[in-house]
Scaffold this motif. Structure first.
Motif, PDB file in Angstrom:
ATOM      1  N   GLY A   5     -40.414 -38.556 -65.444  1.00  0.00           N
ATOM      2  CA  GLY A   5     -41.833 -38.350 -65.156  1.00  0.00           C
ATOM      3  C   GLY A   5     -42.367 -39.354 -64.164  1.00  0.00           C
ATOM      4  N   SER A   6     -41.942 -40.607 -64.276  1.00  0.00           N
ATOM      5  CA  SER A   6     -42.386 -41.635 -63.344  1.00  0.00           C
ATOM      6  C   SER A   6     -41.856 -41.365 -61.936  1.00  0.00           C
ATOM      7  CB  SER A   6     -41.925 -43.012 -63.818  1.00  0.00           C
ATOM      8  OG  SER A   6     -42.542 -43.353 -65.039  1.00  0.00           O
ATOM      9  N   ARG A   7     -40.594 -40.942 -61.844  1.00  0.00           N
ATOM     10  CA  ARG A   7     -40.025 -40.624 -60.530  1.00  0.00           C
ATOM     11  C   ARG A   7     -40.770 -39.461 -59.885  1.00  0.00           C
ATOM     12  NH1 ARG A   7     -35.085 -41.997 -63.135  1.00  0.00           N
ATOM     13  NH2 ARG A   7     -34.746 -39.835 -63.772  1.00  0.00           N
ATOM     14  N   GLN A   8     -41.110 -38.471 -60.691  1.00  0.00           N
ATOM     15  CA  GLN A   8     -41.853 -37.336 -60.150  1.00  0.00           C
ATOM     16  C   GLN A   8     -43.235 -37.754 -59.666  1.00  0.00           C
ATOM     17  OE1 GLN A   8     -41.883 -34.283 -63.173  1.00  0.00           O
ATOM     18  NE2 GLN A   8     -39.701 -33.824 -62.941  1.00  0.00           N
ATOM     19  N   LEU A   9     -43.889 -38.668 -60.414  1.00  0.00           N
ATOM     20  CA  LEU A   9     -45.202 -39.141 -59.988  1.00  0.00           C
ATOM     21  C   LEU A   9     -45.088 -39.922 -58.681  1.00  0.00           C
ATOM     22  CD1 LEU A   9     -48.219 -39.608 -60.359  1.00  0.00           C
ATOM     23  CD2 LEU A   9     -47.677 -41.527 -61.895  1.00  0.00           C
ATOM     24  N   LEU A  10     -44.076 -40.770 -58.557  1.00  0.00           N
ATOM     25  CA  LEU A  10     -43.888 -41.506 -57.311  1.00  0.00           C
ATOM     26  C   LEU A  10     -43.677 -40.565 -56.136  1.00  0.00           C
ATOM     27  CD1 LEU A  10     -41.588 -44.505 -58.370  1.00  0.00           C
ATOM     28  CD2 LEU A  10     -43.943 -44.623 -57.546  1.00  0.00           C
ATOM     29  N   GLN A  11     -42.862 -39.543 -56.338  1.00  0.00           N
ATOM     30  CA  GLN A  11     -42.623 -38.569 -55.273  1.00  0.00           C
ATOM     31  C   GLN A  11     -43.905 -37.850 -54.882  1.00  0.00           C
ATOM     32  OE1 GLN A  11     -39.514 -36.031 -56.794  1.00  0.00           O
ATOM     33  NE2 GLN A  11     -37.907 -37.582 -56.550  1.00  0.00           N
ATOM     34  N   GLN A  12     -44.701 -37.482 -55.888  1.00  0.00           N
ATOM     35  CA  GLN A  12     -45.947 -36.780 -55.603  1.00  0.00           C
ATOM     36  C   GLN A  12     -46.918 -37.679 -54.833  1.00  0.00           C
ATOM     37  OE1 GLN A  12     -47.850 -35.163 -59.065  1.00  0.00           O
ATOM     38  NE2 GLN A  12     -49.337 -33.968 -57.870  1.00  0.00           N
ATOM     39  N   LEU A  13     -46.999 -38.942 -55.230  1.00  0.00           N
ATOM     40  CA  LEU A  13     -47.883 -39.877 -54.531  1.00  0.00           C
ATOM     41  C   LEU A  13     -47.426 -40.088 -53.092  1.00  0.00           C
ATOM     42  CD1 LEU A  13     -48.425 -42.519 -57.372  1.00  0.00           C
ATOM     43  CD2 LEU A  13     -50.105 -40.863 -56.527  1.00  0.00           C
ATOM     44  N   GLU A  14     -46.121 -40.158 -52.874  1.00  0.00           N
ATOM     45  CA  GLU A  14     -45.605 -40.300 -51.507  1.00  0.00           C
ATOM     46  C   GLU A  14     -45.906 -39.067 -50.668  1.00  0.00           C
ATOM     47  OE1 GLU A  14     -41.488 -41.211 -51.958  1.00  0.00           O
ATOM     48  OE2 GLU A  14     -41.838 -43.313 -52.506  1.00  0.00           O
ATOM     49  N   GLN A  15     -45.851 -37.888 -51.274  1.00  0.00           N
ATOM     50  CA  GLN A  15     -46.202 -36.666 -50.559  1.00  0.00           C
ATOM     51  C   GLN A  15     -47.681 -36.627 -50.191  1.00  0.00           C
ATOM     52  OE1 GLN A  15     -44.913 -33.577 -53.228  1.00  0.00           O
ATOM     53  NE2 GLN A  15     -42.729 -33.862 -52.780  1.00  0.00           N
ATOM     54  N   VAL A  63     -53.662 -38.904 -63.399  1.00  0.00           N
ATOM     55  CA  VAL A  63     -54.229 -38.404 -64.659  1.00  0.00           C
ATOM     56  C   VAL A  63     -53.368 -37.269 -65.207  1.00  0.00           C
ATOM     57  CG1 VAL A  63     -56.227 -37.241 -65.686  1.00  0.00           C
ATOM     58  CG2 VAL A  63     -56.571 -39.157 -64.112  1.00  0.00           C
ATOM     59  N   ASP A  64     -52.949 -36.362 -64.349  1.00  0.00           N
ATOM     60  CA  ASP A  64     -52.103 -35.244 -64.792  1.00  0.00           C
ATOM     61  C   ASP A  64     -50.777 -35.739 -65.358  1.00  0.00           C
ATOM     62  OD1 ASP A  64     -54.058 -33.490 -63.988  1.00  0.00           O
ATOM     63  OD2 ASP A  64     -53.064 -32.922 -62.107  1.00  0.00           O
ATOM     64  N   ALA A  65     -50.281 -36.855 -64.810  1.00  0.00           N
ATOM     65  CA  ALA A  65     -49.009 -37.408 -65.278  1.00  0.00           C
ATOM     66  C   ALA A  65     -49.181 -38.319 -66.493  1.00  0.00           C
ATOM     67  CB  ALA A  65     -48.336 -38.182 -64.148  1.00  0.00           C
TER      68      ALA A  65
END
Length: 576
Positions: A5-15, A63-65
């Motif tokens: 979940g943390s990796r996905q949040l980092l990827q989303q923030l980078e996008q 917030v979603d994460a």
């Protein structure tokens, strides 16, 4: 190792922001995870949005994460309120640094402003200067690059008696409701559109559809205010049995004002103030604390206009600031306030790098700066140095326009009375500037002394307290069991507000937690409130009214958890 979940949040923030605006490497983001004076903790990432809409989308992703969010601007707070504290959070934590969003819009010819989250006091001062207006705060924090929103979020006090603590009832902010949903709330009194995209884009560009006012509440038609307009009356009430101001004052906890980061602030609307045509600073000295007590009451209750400011220094703080604040004095005097934020940010990075080199002595940069300062010439005016030789207590009083001559006459009459031992002189403009700068650098002098002499002395215990307005015994009397554990007792502060900064340098081996506990118990018995203007951060227990305010703002504990010594875990209301 990060969870999926943390990796996905980092990827989303980078996008959303670009990879260069998401810093997850602990070595690269350490400066943003450490407090200005103390405190540090872990973070999944520090992110740097450039636009309000980017900040909103990143906030929504967090917030979603289910991630924790800490909003941070210049990170100049002194109670660890804008950084993580430790590594015992139950969710990933993301720091949103807002300094890239620094726009300020003028309203009504500059009588009011709308400031975005990264706008600094220094930027506002520069913007208002050509139109002869001034912001809420003048002393201190602007030199370090403190943000306008940070002052509002902390109900920061400052030195200007006529303006009160930083306060507004007009703001645009986001909160996580009891269902765990992110809401954008526009209480600026400015029509900006319907959707977050419209509102935030129009706000950033200054495309205001209509500027008006809002009532305080649905049942109260009183217009919301953009400053603390009752403060002068509170100060003049010198017989009141309560402090004039303190951070947890329920009268000044309103939405973003005093929020301590429990909401995400996108903009605040504030009053500005006319610049006086003339000012005069008076420098006052006495050896009798009761003389200063009578002086404070008289200046607030017997003059047609109260002073602009009244700043206090005890002789011991005078001496320490003269020696251990000299390089800061020269840096600010010669370089100005504009370069100070970059200077302190650079020093913070250098200190973090040096701290990892175990073969180097601790606080190396402070030691080198202190050695350099010994080469600098005397920086204080001779009349101030003469007063230091004569007097224990020093007060800087600044008056404006038609209040100057009445104050001069009042002071002359006051010190002509036999019981009022002491003297004053009217400063030249150069003396006035140097006196106030000396008062400002005193705030860092104790830190420098403790750093340079850390092998010989114990820890630094800083307190800022608000005494009752009717408290005439303002000079602290410590019992032997406390005093015997102290190397230095250093007093300075906003004297007319009865607000004091008290820095204690402990003896080697003294237990700072036990000393602080004893100090706070003593203050409780005196009827004092604390902290007075730096907010609770992670260092103070928030009182009940403030705890309820935090919970009402942030029912799920998504923003800045642990503040005021509260729990750090997620709080479920009706969220799924």
């Amino acid at each position: 190792m990060h969870s999926e979940g943390s990796r996905q949040l980092l990827q989303q923030l980078e996008q959303l922001l670009g990879a260069d605006r998401v810093v997850s490497d602990p070595k690269r983001n350490e400066h943003y995870r450490k407090g200005f004076r103390s405190g540090e903790g872990d973070a999944l990432a520090v992110i740097f949005p450039q636009h309000l809409l980017h900040m909103w989308r990143a906030l929504q992703a967090c917030v979603d994460a289910g991630a924790i969010v800490i909003l941070q601007a210049a990170n100049t707070g002194l109670t660890e309120g804008s950084t993580p504290s430790g590594s015992d959070y139950d969710r990933p934590l993301v720091i949103i640094n807002t300094l890239q969003m620094e726009t300020i819009h003028l309203l009504d010819g500059g009588k009011q402003v709308v400031a975005l989250p990264g706008a600094t006091l220094h930027r506002l001062e520069k913007l208002l200067s050509p139109i002869r207006r001034a912001p809420h705060s003048e002393i201190g924090s602007s030199c370090l690059g403190a943000s306008i929103v940070g002052g509002i979020a902390n109900n920061s006090g400052g030195a200007l008696c006529q303006r009160g603590p930083a306060y507004t009832e007009l703001a645009l902010f986001a909160r996580v409701d009891e269902h765990g949903k992110l809401q954008l709330i526009n209480h600026l009194g400015i029509e900006l559109g319907e959707t977050p995209e419209e509102i935030l884009t129009n706000l950033e560009h200054g495309s205001f559809i209509r500027v008006g006012q809002l009532p305080y509440s649905d049942n109260d038609l009183r217009p919301r205010t953009a400053s603390d307009r009752d403060y002068v009356a509170r100060l003049r009430d010198v017989d009141a049995d309560t402090p004039a101001r303190f951070n947890a004052d329920p009268r000044r906890l309103f939405e973003t004002s005093g929020c301590a980061g429990k909401v995400a602030v996108f903009a605040v609307r504030l009053d500005t103030f006319p610049v006086p045509e003339r000012t005069q600073t008076f420098y006052i000295g006495s050896n009798d604390a009761q003389v200063f007590s009578r002086l404070r009451r008289g200046l607030l209750s017997e003059l047609p206009q109260i002073p602009m400011l009244g700043e206090y220094l005890h002789k011991d703080m005078f001496d320490l600031a003269a020696e251990y604040g000299r390089d800061s004095f020269y840096t600010i005097e010669k370089l100005g306030t504009r370069r100070m934020p970059k200077f302190f940010a650079l020093k913070g990075r250098v200190d973090a790098w040096l701290a990892k080199r175990s073969f180097l002595p601790r606080y190396l940069s402070d030691r080198l700066l202190q050695q350099f300062s010994k080469l600098l010439p005397q920086h204080l005016p001779q009349r101030m140095l003469n007063y230091r030789k004569k007097f224990d207590h020093h007060l800087i009083v600044k008056m404006a326009d038609d209040a100057i001559e009445p104050t001069r006459n009042w002071l002359t009459a006051f010190f002509s009375e036999a019981e009022n031992s002491g003297e004053f002189f009217a400063c030249t403009p150069a003396e006035a500037t140097k006196a106030m700068l000396h008062r400002f650098v005193s705030a860092g002098a104790a830190m420098r002394y403790q750093a340079v002499h850390n092998k010989e002395v114990g820890e630094l215990l800083p307190l800022d307290i608000a005494l009752r307005r009717n408290d005439r015994d303002w000079q602290e009397q410590l019992p032997a069991e406390i005093a015997d554990q102290l190397e230095y007792r250093l007093y300075y502060g906003h004297f007319l507000c009865n607000v004091f900064h008290q820095d204690y340098i402990l003896k080697k081996g003294a237990d700072v937690k036990q000393v602080k506990k004893a100090m706070l118990e003593l203050l409780d018995r005196r009827g004092a409130c604390y902290p007075a203007e730096h907010n609770v951060g992670h260092l103070y227990q928030a009182p009940e009214a403030q705890l309820k305010f935090f919970e009402q703002l942030d029912p799920t504990n998504s923003f800045n958890p642990g503040i005021g010594k509260t729990e750090k875990t997620r709080r479920c209301c009706t969220c799924g």
